[in-house]
Design a protein around this motif. Structure first.
Motif, PDB file in Angstrom:
ATOM      1  N   TYR A 218       0.791  -1.130   0.206  1.00  0.00           N
ATOM      2  CA  TYR A 218       0.096  -0.124   0.017  1.00  0.00           C
ATOM      3  C   TYR A 218       0.792   1.094  -0.115  1.00  0.00           C
ATOM      4  O   TYR A 218       2.179   1.287   0.547  1.00  0.00           O
ATOM      5  CB  TYR A 218      -1.068   0.134   1.155  1.00  0.00           C
ATOM      6  N   LYS A 237      -4.092   1.427  -3.113  1.00  0.00           N
ATOM      7  CA  LYS A 237      -3.172   0.125  -3.515  1.00  0.00           C
ATOM      8  C   LYS A 237      -3.272  -0.112  -4.832  1.00  0.00           C
ATOM      9  O   LYS A 237      -4.442   0.255  -5.687  1.00  0.00           O
ATOM     10  CB  LYS A 237      -4.560  -1.130  -2.938  1.00  0.00           C
ATOM     11  N   THR A 239      -3.451  -1.586  -8.550  1.00  0.00           N
ATOM     12  CA  THR A 239      -4.084  -2.408  -9.218  1.00  0.00           C
ATOM     13  C   THR A 239      -3.506  -2.894 -10.235  1.00  0.00           C
ATOM     14  O   THR A 239      -4.115  -3.920 -11.132  1.00  0.00           O
ATOM     15  CB  THR A 239      -5.624  -2.293  -9.284  1.00  0.00           C
ATOM     16  N   VAL A 251      -6.333   2.097  -6.432  1.00  0.00           N
ATOM     17  CA  VAL A 251      -7.650   2.681  -5.938  1.00  0.00           C
ATOM     18  C   VAL A 251      -7.384   2.985  -4.485  1.00  0.00           C
ATOM     19  O   VAL A 251      -6.416   2.509  -3.501  1.00  0.00           O
ATOM     20  CB  VAL A 251      -8.548   1.415  -5.827  1.00  0.00           C
ATOM     21  N   VAL A 252      -8.187   3.835  -4.026  1.00  0.00           N
ATOM     22  CA  VAL A 252      -8.142   4.407  -2.671  1.00  0.00           C
ATOM     23  C   VAL A 252      -8.642   3.611  -1.814  1.00  0.00           C
ATOM     24  O   VAL A 252      -9.971   3.023  -2.006  1.00  0.00           O
ATOM     25  CB  VAL A 252      -8.835   5.935  -2.259  1.00  0.00           C
ATOM     26  N   VAL A 253      -8.191   3.258  -0.661  1.00  0.00           N
ATOM     27  CA  VAL A 253      -8.504   2.021   0.245  1.00  0.00           C
ATOM     28  C   VAL A 253      -8.662   2.707   1.607  1.00  0.00           C
ATOM     29  O   VAL A 253      -8.157   3.974   1.721  1.00  0.00           O
ATOM     30  CB  VAL A 253      -7.496   0.954   0.461  1.00  0.00           C
ATOM     31  N   LYS A 254      -9.466   2.132   2.435  1.00  0.00           N
ATOM     32  CA  LYS A 254      -9.762   2.621   3.820  1.00  0.00           C
ATOM     33  C   LYS A 254      -9.603   1.464   4.954  1.00  0.00           C
ATOM     34  O   LYS A 254     -10.074   0.542   4.858  1.00  0.00           O
ATOM     35  CB  LYS A 254     -11.047   3.288   3.904  1.00  0.00           C
ATOM     36  N   ASP A 255      -8.499   1.536   5.511  1.00  0.00           N
ATOM     37  CA  ASP A 255      -8.171   0.664   6.607  1.00  0.00           C
ATOM     38  C   ASP A 255      -7.863   1.464   8.039  1.00  0.00           C
ATOM     39  O   ASP A 255      -6.750   1.989   7.716  1.00  0.00           O
ATOM     40  CB  ASP A 255      -6.986  -0.476   6.275  1.00  0.00           C
ATOM     41  N   PRO A 256      -8.435   1.468   8.990  1.00  0.00           N
ATOM     42  CA  PRO A 256      -8.215   2.137  10.151  1.00  0.00           C
ATOM     43  C   PRO A 256      -6.650   1.803  10.714  1.00  0.00           C
ATOM     44  O   PRO A 256      -5.921   2.702  10.995  1.00  0.00           O
ATOM     45  CB  PRO A 256      -9.254   1.835  11.200  1.00  0.00           C
ATOM     46  N   VAL A 332     -13.086   6.891  -0.460  1.00  0.00           N
ATOM     47  CA  VAL A 332     -12.672   5.774  -0.672  1.00  0.00           C
ATOM     48  C   VAL A 332     -13.079   5.241  -2.032  1.00  0.00           C
ATOM     49  O   VAL A 332     -14.399   5.374  -2.538  1.00  0.00           O
ATOM     50  CB  VAL A 332     -13.194   4.468   0.394  1.00  0.00           C
ATOM     51  N   GLY A 333     -12.385   4.116  -2.679  1.00  0.00           N
ATOM     52  CA  GLY A 333     -13.007   3.713  -3.883  1.00  0.00           C
ATOM     53  C   GLY A 333     -12.558   4.595  -5.268  1.00  0.00           C
ATOM     54  O   GLY A 333     -12.982   4.114  -6.256  1.00  0.00           O
TER      55      GLY A 333
ATOM     56  N   TYR B   5      -4.230  -4.718  15.031  1.00  0.00           N
ATOM     57  CA  TYR B   5      -5.498  -4.107  15.033  1.00  0.00           C
ATOM     58  C   TYR B   5      -6.452  -4.973  14.418  1.00  0.00           C
ATOM     59  O   TYR B   5      -6.289  -5.684  13.732  1.00  0.00           O
ATOM     60  CB  TYR B   5      -5.515  -2.712  13.906  1.00  0.00           C
ATOM     61  N   MET B   8     -12.119  -5.228  10.472  1.00  0.00           N
ATOM     62  CA  MET B   8     -13.457  -4.980  10.418  1.00  0.00           C
ATOM     63  C   MET B   8     -14.092  -6.081   9.998  1.00  0.00           C
ATOM     64  O   MET B   8     -13.416  -7.007   9.664  1.00  0.00           O
ATOM     65  CB  MET B   8     -13.447  -3.772   9.426  1.00  0.00           C
ATOM     66  N   PHE B  23     -16.179  -4.762  -4.254  1.00  0.00           N
ATOM     67  CA  PHE B  23     -15.211  -3.907  -3.905  1.00  0.00           C
ATOM     68  C   PHE B  23     -14.719  -4.162  -2.272  1.00  0.00           C
ATOM     69  O   PHE B  23     -15.698  -3.812  -1.716  1.00  0.00           O
ATOM     70  CB  PHE B  23     -15.038  -2.268  -4.178  1.00  0.00           C
ATOM     71  N   PRO B  25     -12.847  -2.208   0.230  1.00  0.00           N
ATOM     72  CA  PRO B  25     -12.394  -0.934   0.632  1.00  0.00           C
ATOM     73  C   PRO B  25     -11.164  -1.040   1.504  1.00  0.00           C
ATOM     74  O   PRO B  25     -10.295  -0.205   1.496  1.00  0.00           O
ATOM     75  CB  PRO B  25     -13.501  -0.108   1.202  1.00  0.00           C
ATOM     76  N   GLN B  26     -10.825  -2.234   2.369  1.00  0.00           N
ATOM     77  CA  GLN B  26      -9.854  -2.090   3.148  1.00  0.00           C
ATOM     78  C   GLN B  26      -8.861  -2.734   2.394  1.00  0.00           C
ATOM     79  O   GLN B  26      -7.632  -2.239   2.747  1.00  0.00           O
ATOM     80  CB  GLN B  26     -10.227  -3.273   4.589  1.00  0.00           C
ATOM     81  N   THR B  27      -8.657  -3.581   1.531  1.00  0.00           N
ATOM     82  CA  THR B  27      -7.640  -4.471   1.038  1.00  0.00           C
ATOM     83  C   THR B  27      -7.294  -3.980  -0.387  1.00  0.00           C
ATOM     84  O   THR B  27      -6.288  -4.013  -1.024  1.00  0.00           O
ATOM     85  CB  THR B  27      -7.972  -5.900   0.734  1.00  0.00           C
TER      86      THR B  27
END
Lengths: 377, 102
Positions: A218, A237, A239, A251-256, A332-333, B5, B8, B23, B25-27
């Motif tokens: 990432y 990430k 692609t 692609v824009v991702v979201k993982d806290p 995100v996305g 962590y 989700m 999709f 969104p985390q990975t």
């Protein structure tokens, strides 16, 4: 009835600003200059942009609605004095209010020159020398010791004979990396030697041998405020990856957990300025590891703009000492898909830059393109 | 730094379009599933039980219950392969993530 004052275009702090940006090469291994200029233009900036280039064939020089003027620069390896001498020449033609160096090899010389350039009225927003050295690829494992930032195990080598000791120290395959650029995965000692020689010729010593960890990579583009806070940060990430390992789609991702990791790195270093984090989520333990921390915005920075955070324009404001509040959450996305395009330019224009090392009034806007078309038909 | 962590809730985070484009969104990974896959994922997101999902599919599609059961099992196995299906268990009042054993 509309008052006269409302009819007139309001003057803005941006109107008379002159921004200089380096690194306008595009193509297979694109530099960040062109996307940075596009994001600044997309923020409504109509003022003058100066391209600082190393080669007349950097395609971004000739791209529509990008730079107004272009000057060839001495290579960073020629030292800060050469840069100062060239900028003093450029200042005879134009002022520069903000300068954005975009290439890894440029950052340290410009950090060295930051105070001097300030006296010329040239503003930058860069890390301190200490911060810059802390993220040096050859010292990455120190971040683990100092700040508990996980990094893959690495060793430095300066001679070919050291390569033969590597299998005793870590399992193959390994990553063979240069101090500034290039990284290759090597499965055998012979391959390590091949990449050692290649990187050594291009970028010098030492060579970094990093443990290869299978996982997902990432990247995060961000700006640190110098006090441990973040002005903006967008994770993605890749692609689609080229043979050279460059992302051609992401692609824009979201993982806290990823956001927390980035916050921890930036807070630990109290990073001031732009950055790109290359982070790996290892398959074996699902933990994040810092692979690299680059001291500039990445070539994919327009994705950040597309996700709602115009990092290049924020950088301009910060360089000018303006207060920039933390940016809104990213979308995100959002994706970028890169495409290359042929730019048509008279050879005489390239020749002018080659012979005089500068070009003036070259910006092609939709308006003057239309006028040119009418005059020629 | 705590690098462990809690993830989700796996499939709950998925963005599912009607066309079958899914999709994560985390990975950043994306997947393509057929109409039945979309139905199952949407049912899972609504936290329907296995029995309720099979009943729902059988009722809305011209297919035998035995076939739906087999398809459901096969789909869940695929979700597990991709790390998208894990069952939440509560132990001592603490929610834990554990892969559902067959």
């Amino acid at each position: 009835m509309v008052s006269k004052s409302k009819k007139q275009k309001r003057s803005s702090w941006k109107d008379n600003l002159v921004i200089a940006v380096t690194g306008l090469a595009t193509g297979e291994n694109p530099q960040p200059g062109v996307p940075i200029i596009r994001s600044i233009r997309n923020a409504g900036f109509e003022g003058k942009i100066i391209g600082l280039v190393y080669d007349p064939l950097e395609a971004g020089i000739y791209g529509p609605n990008l730079a107004d003027e272009v000057y060839e620069m001495p290579y960073p390896s020629e030292g800060p004095e050469s840069i100062i001498a060239r900028l003093e020449h450029i200042r005879k033609h134009t002022k520069i209010d903000v300068l954005i160096p975009t290439l890894d090899s440029e950052i340290l010389p410009y950090v060295t020159l930051e105070k001097k350039l300030k006296t010329y009225g040239i503003n930058m927003y860069l890390p301190t020398r200490e911060q810059f050295m802390m993220r040096d690829k050859t010292k990455l494992d120190k971040l683990n010791e100092m700040f508990n930032i996980p990094t893959p195990h690495m060793i430095l080598i300066s001679e070919v004979k050291q390569v033969y000791e590597i299998p005793n120290k870590m399992n193959l395959p390994v990553m063979v990396k240069g101090r500034f650029y290039e990284a290759y995965k090597a499965y055998t000692v012979d391959e390590i030697i091949k990449y050692f020689n290649k990187i050594c010729t291009d970028w010098g010593l030492p060579i970094i041998i990093q443990k290869f960890l299978p996982g997902d990579e990432y990247n995060i583009a961000a700006i640190g405020d110098g006090k441990g806070g973040i002005i903006g940060a967008v994770p993605q990430k890749k692609t689609l990856i080229t043979e050279k390992g460059k992302g051609f789609a992401a692609v824009v991702v979201k993982d806290p957990a990823l956001d927390e990791f980035a916050k921890h790195v930036i807070k630990s270093l109290k990073w001031r300025g732009p950055l790109e984090l290359e982070i790996l989520k290892a398959h074996n333990d699902n933990n994040y590891y810092l692979l690299e921390m680059n001291p500039r915005l990445p070539a994919w920075v327009r994705l950040a703009e597309g996700a709602g955070q115009n990092l290049p324009m924020a950088l301009v404001k910060l360089a000018l000492g303006k207060k920039v509040p933390p940016m809104p959450p990213y979308k995100v996305g959002q994706m970028f898909i890169r495409h290359n395009e042929d730019i048509i330019v008279p050879v005489s224009t390239v020749g002018e830059l080659t012979s005089t090392s500068e070009l003036h009034n070259i910006r092609i806007t939709p308006v003057n393109q239309r006028i040119d078309s009418l005059l020629n038909n | 730094m705590n690098n462990n962590y809690e993830p989700m809730a796996q499939f709950k985070r998925l963005a599912i379009s009607e066309t079958g484009f899914v999709f994560d969104p985390q990975t950043g990974y994306s997947y393509l599933v057929n109409n039945t896959g979309v139905e199952i994922l949407n049912c899972l997101k609504k936290e329907l039980s296995e029995k309720e999902i099979i009943e729902h599919i059988t009722k809305n599609y011209d297919v035998e219950e035995d076939q739906v059961e087999r398809d459901y099992e096969s789909f869940i196995l695929r979700l597990k392969d991709y790390g998208l299906y894990k069952e939440e268990l509560k132990e001592n009042g603490v929610e834990k993530q554990k892969t559902k054993e067959k």
